[in-house]
Motif scaffolding. Sequence first.
Motif, PDB file in Angstrom:
ATOM      1  N   CYS A  74       0.818  -1.206   0.000  1.00  0.00           N
ATOM      2  CA  CYS A  74       0.000   0.000   0.000  1.00  0.00           C
ATOM      3  C   CYS A  74       0.856   1.262   0.000  1.00  0.00           C
ATOM      4  CB  CYS A  74      -0.966   0.014   1.179  1.00  0.00           C
ATOM      5  SG  CYS A  74      -0.258   0.340   2.793  1.00  0.00           S
ATOM      6  N   THR A  75       0.258   2.319  -0.507  1.00  0.00           N
ATOM      7  CA  THR A  75       0.870   3.633  -0.450  1.00  0.00           C
ATOM      8  C   THR A  75       0.617   4.168   0.946  1.00  0.00           C
ATOM      9  OG1 THR A  75       0.468   4.025  -2.786  1.00  0.00           O
ATOM     10  CG2 THR A  75       0.816   5.971  -1.407  1.00  0.00           C
ATOM     11  N   THR A  76       1.697   4.421   1.673  1.00  0.00           N
ATOM     12  CA  THR A  76       1.547   4.940   3.031  1.00  0.00           C
ATOM     13  C   THR A  76       1.539   6.460   2.997  1.00  0.00           C
ATOM     14  OG1 THR A  76       3.929   4.813   3.395  1.00  0.00           O
ATOM     15  CG2 THR A  76       2.618   2.918   4.107  1.00  0.00           C
ATOM     16  N   GLU A  77       0.955   7.053   3.991  1.00  0.00           N
ATOM     17  CA  GLU A  77       0.842   8.501   4.104  1.00  0.00           C
ATOM     18  C   GLU A  77       0.289   9.132   2.829  1.00  0.00           C
ATOM     19  OE1 GLU A  77       4.404  10.293   5.663  1.00  0.00           O
ATOM     20  OE2 GLU A  77       4.797   8.556   6.936  1.00  0.00           O
ATOM     21  N   PRO A  78      -0.902   8.675   2.402  1.00  0.00           N
ATOM     22  CA  PRO A  78      -1.475   9.240   1.174  1.00  0.00           C
ATOM     23  C   PRO A  78      -1.860  10.708   1.349  1.00  0.00           C
ATOM     24  CG  PRO A  78      -3.085   7.871   2.296  1.00  0.00           C
ATOM     25  CD  PRO A  78      -1.793   7.706   3.029  1.00  0.00           C
ATOM     26  N   VAL A  79      -1.849  11.424   0.256  1.00  0.00           N
ATOM     27  CA  VAL A  79      -2.297  12.810   0.239  1.00  0.00           C
ATOM     28  C   VAL A  79      -3.806  12.801   0.450  1.00  0.00           C
ATOM     29  CG1 VAL A  79      -2.449  14.896  -1.157  1.00  0.00           C
ATOM     30  CG2 VAL A  79      -0.465  13.391  -1.387  1.00  0.00           C
ATOM     31  N   CYS A  80      -4.283  13.645   1.347  1.00  0.00           N
ATOM     32  CA  CYS A  80      -5.706  13.662   1.707  1.00  0.00           C
ATOM     33  C   CYS A  80      -6.261  15.078   1.621  1.00  0.00           C
ATOM     34  CB  CYS A  80      -5.894  13.173   3.146  1.00  0.00           C
ATOM     35  SG  CYS A  80      -5.295  11.518   3.450  1.00  0.00           S
ATOM     36  N   VAL A  81      -7.579  15.157   1.599  1.00  0.00           N
ATOM     37  CA  VAL A  81      -8.274  16.434   1.701  1.00  0.00           C
ATOM     38  C   VAL A  81      -9.340  16.299   2.776  1.00  0.00           C
ATOM     39  CG1 VAL A  81      -7.883  17.223  -0.662  1.00  0.00           C
ATOM     40  CG2 VAL A  81      -9.871  15.785  -0.165  1.00  0.00           C
ATOM     41  N   SER A  82      -9.804  17.430   3.265  1.00  0.00           N
ATOM     42  CA  SER A  82     -10.882  17.404   4.247  1.00  0.00           C
ATOM     43  C   SER A  82     -12.189  17.794   3.568  1.00  0.00           C
ATOM     44  CB  SER A  82     -10.585  18.354   5.412  1.00  0.00           C
ATOM     45  OG  SER A  82     -10.811  19.690   5.008  1.00  0.00           O
ATOM     46  N   PRO A  83     -13.312  17.415   4.144  1.00  0.00           N
ATOM     47  CA  PRO A  83     -14.604  17.737   3.531  1.00  0.00           C
ATOM     48  C   PRO A  83     -14.842  19.237   3.389  1.00  0.00           C
ATOM     49  CG  PRO A  83     -14.896  16.179   5.346  1.00  0.00           C
ATOM     50  CD  PRO A  83     -13.472  16.626   5.368  1.00  0.00           C
ATOM     51  N   GLU A  84     -14.194  20.038   4.233  1.00  0.00           N
ATOM     52  CA  GLU A  84     -14.406  21.486   4.241  1.00  0.00           C
ATOM     53  C   GLU A  84     -13.563  22.232   3.209  1.00  0.00           C
ATOM     54  OE1 GLU A  84     -13.318  19.852   7.170  1.00  0.00           O
ATOM     55  OE2 GLU A  84     -15.377  19.422   7.744  1.00  0.00           O
ATOM     56  N   GLU A  85     -12.611  21.540   2.572  1.00  0.00           N
ATOM     57  CA  GLU A  85     -11.769  22.204   1.585  1.00  0.00           C
ATOM     58  C   GLU A  85     -12.518  22.390   0.271  1.00  0.00           C
ATOM     59  OE1 GLU A  85      -7.356  21.356   1.578  1.00  0.00           O
ATOM     60  OE2 GLU A  85      -8.127  19.545   2.567  1.00  0.00           O
ATOM     61  N   GLU A  86     -12.046  23.343  -0.521  1.00  0.00           N
ATOM     62  CA  GLU A  86     -12.651  23.591  -1.826  1.00  0.00           C
ATOM     63  C   GLU A  86     -12.141  22.561  -2.830  1.00  0.00           C
ATOM     64  OE1 GLU A  86     -12.154  27.666  -2.990  1.00  0.00           O
ATOM     65  OE2 GLU A  86     -13.189  28.384  -1.197  1.00  0.00           O
ATOM     66  N   THR A  87     -12.974  22.262  -3.811  1.00  0.00           N
ATOM     67  CA  THR A  87     -12.611  21.259  -4.815  1.00  0.00           C
ATOM     68  C   THR A  87     -11.382  21.674  -5.614  1.00  0.00           C
ATOM     69  OG1 THR A  87     -14.240  22.191  -6.349  1.00  0.00           O
ATOM     70  CG2 THR A  87     -14.930  20.291  -5.024  1.00  0.00           C
ATOM     71  N   ASP A  88     -11.144  22.969  -5.757  1.00  0.00           N
ATOM     72  CA  ASP A  88      -9.942  23.423  -6.473  1.00  0.00           C
ATOM     73  C   ASP A  88      -8.679  22.879  -5.807  1.00  0.00           C
ATOM     74  OD1 ASP A  88     -11.472  24.798  -8.304  1.00  0.00           O
ATOM     75  OD2 ASP A  88     -11.188  26.758  -7.339  1.00  0.00           O
ATOM     76  N   ARG A  89      -8.704  22.760  -4.511  1.00  0.00           N
ATOM     77  CA  ARG A  89      -7.550  22.212  -3.771  1.00  0.00           C
ATOM     78  C   ARG A  89      -7.326  20.751  -4.160  1.00  0.00           C
ATOM     79  NH1 ARG A  89      -2.928  21.954  -1.215  1.00  0.00           N
ATOM     80  NH2 ARG A  89      -2.913  20.894   0.776  1.00  0.00           N
ATOM     81  N   ALA A  90      -8.401  19.971  -4.273  1.00  0.00           N
ATOM     82  CA  ALA A  90      -8.285  18.568  -4.669  1.00  0.00           C
ATOM     83  C   ALA A  90      -7.721  18.464  -6.086  1.00  0.00           C
ATOM     84  CB  ALA A  90      -9.632  17.866  -4.576  1.00  0.00           C
ATOM     85  N   VAL A  91      -8.197  19.315  -6.981  1.00  0.00           N
ATOM     86  CA  VAL A  91      -7.689  19.311  -8.360  1.00  0.00           C
ATOM     87  C   VAL A  91      -6.189  19.588  -8.358  1.00  0.00           C
ATOM     88  CG1 VAL A  91      -7.770  20.507 -10.582  1.00  0.00           C
ATOM     89  CG2 VAL A  91      -9.900  19.951  -9.386  1.00  0.00           C
ATOM     90  N   ALA A  92      -5.765  20.580  -7.599  1.00  0.00           N
ATOM     91  CA  ALA A  92      -4.339  20.929  -7.539  1.00  0.00           C
ATOM     92  C   ALA A  92      -3.506  19.783  -6.960  1.00  0.00           C
ATOM     93  CB  ALA A  92      -4.156  22.193  -6.704  1.00  0.00           C
ATOM     94  N   LEU A  93      -4.008  19.133  -5.916  1.00  0.00           N
ATOM     95  CA  LEU A  93      -3.276  18.014  -5.315  1.00  0.00           C
ATOM     96  C   LEU A  93      -3.181  16.826  -6.264  1.00  0.00           C
ATOM     97  CD1 LEU A  93      -4.625  18.108  -1.654  1.00  0.00           C
ATOM     98  CD2 LEU A  93      -2.272  18.563  -2.399  1.00  0.00           C
ATOM     99  N   MET A  94      -4.271  16.535  -6.962  1.00  0.00           N
ATOM    100  CA  MET A  94      -4.247  15.432  -7.926  1.00  0.00           C
ATOM    101  C   MET A  94      -3.227  15.707  -9.029  1.00  0.00           C
ATOM    102  SD  MET A  94      -8.205  14.382  -8.375  1.00  0.00           S
ATOM    103  CE  MET A  94      -9.094  13.515  -7.107  1.00  0.00           C
ATOM    104  N   ARG A  95      -3.203  16.928  -9.495  1.00  0.00           N
ATOM    105  CA  ARG A  95      -2.251  17.312 -10.543  1.00  0.00           C
ATOM    106  C   ARG A  95      -0.811  17.218 -10.006  1.00  0.00           C
ATOM    107  NH1 ARG A  95      -4.426  22.218 -12.349  1.00  0.00           N
ATOM    108  NH2 ARG A  95      -5.600  21.022 -13.862  1.00  0.00           N
ATOM    109  N   GLN A  96      -0.583  17.767  -8.843  1.00  0.00           N
ATOM    110  CA  GLN A  96       0.759  17.796  -8.245  1.00  0.00           C
ATOM    111  C   GLN A  96       1.303  16.398  -7.964  1.00  0.00           C
ATOM    112  OE1 GLN A  96       0.882  19.988  -4.559  1.00  0.00           O
ATOM    113  NE2 GLN A  96       2.953  19.344  -4.086  1.00  0.00           N
ATOM    114  N   HIS A  97       0.440  15.505  -7.491  1.00  0.00           N
ATOM    115  CA  HIS A  97       0.886  14.173  -7.083  1.00  0.00           C
ATOM    116  C   HIS A  97       0.554  13.078  -8.101  1.00  0.00           C
ATOM    117  CE1 HIS A  97       2.145  15.500  -3.103  1.00  0.00           C
ATOM    118  NE2 HIS A  97       1.092  16.296  -3.122  1.00  0.00           N
ATOM    119  N   ALA A  98      -0.039  13.471  -9.227  1.00  0.00           N
ATOM    120  CA  ALA A  98      -0.391  12.538 -10.303  1.00  0.00           C
ATOM    121  C   ALA A  98      -1.226  11.363  -9.785  1.00  0.00           C
ATOM    122  CB  ALA A  98       0.851  12.045 -11.031  1.00  0.00           C
TER     123      ALA A  98
END
Length: 146
Positions: A74-98
């Motif tokens: 398994c991938t340990t320490e995965p990049v996560c988001v919280s429910p209160e964050e904006e979706t733009d943050r998730a898009v940026a994290l997905m792009r940054q971490h592929a």
Amino acid sequence: MTHLISDVMTEGVIAVRPDTPLTQAAQLMRDEDIGTVMVTDGGRLVGLITDRDIALRAVADGADPRIVEVAELCTTEPVCVSPEEETDRAVALMRQHAVRRLPVTSGGRPVGMVSLGDLAETHDPESALGEISKASPTPDQGSTPH
């Protein structure tokens, strides 16, 4: 328009313990029609295991998935988001971490998952990915939303 992760995420947690054999994780993926399972220990997120991890990092190398435990791949320490964050943050994290999926956590505990498809439906519903993500599979097609 600003959207929160909680607006688009898939709620609920599909998880296994770190000592779970790969075969059990794969069976859970099949039964739940998902491609990623969270790895939790004591209710806290400790990793992610994907169908791709199992196929390419175990089966393709000749490892016995009945013996190999999820913790080994398994991938340990995965990049996560919280429910209160904006979706733009998730898009940026997905792009940054592929990555195509992010666990959604609250206080270190998983509460759901957000996928590239979830975000495409929200940010660009007319795109090919947005259209595909909105489509309902026919019974013989199956789907892998997460």
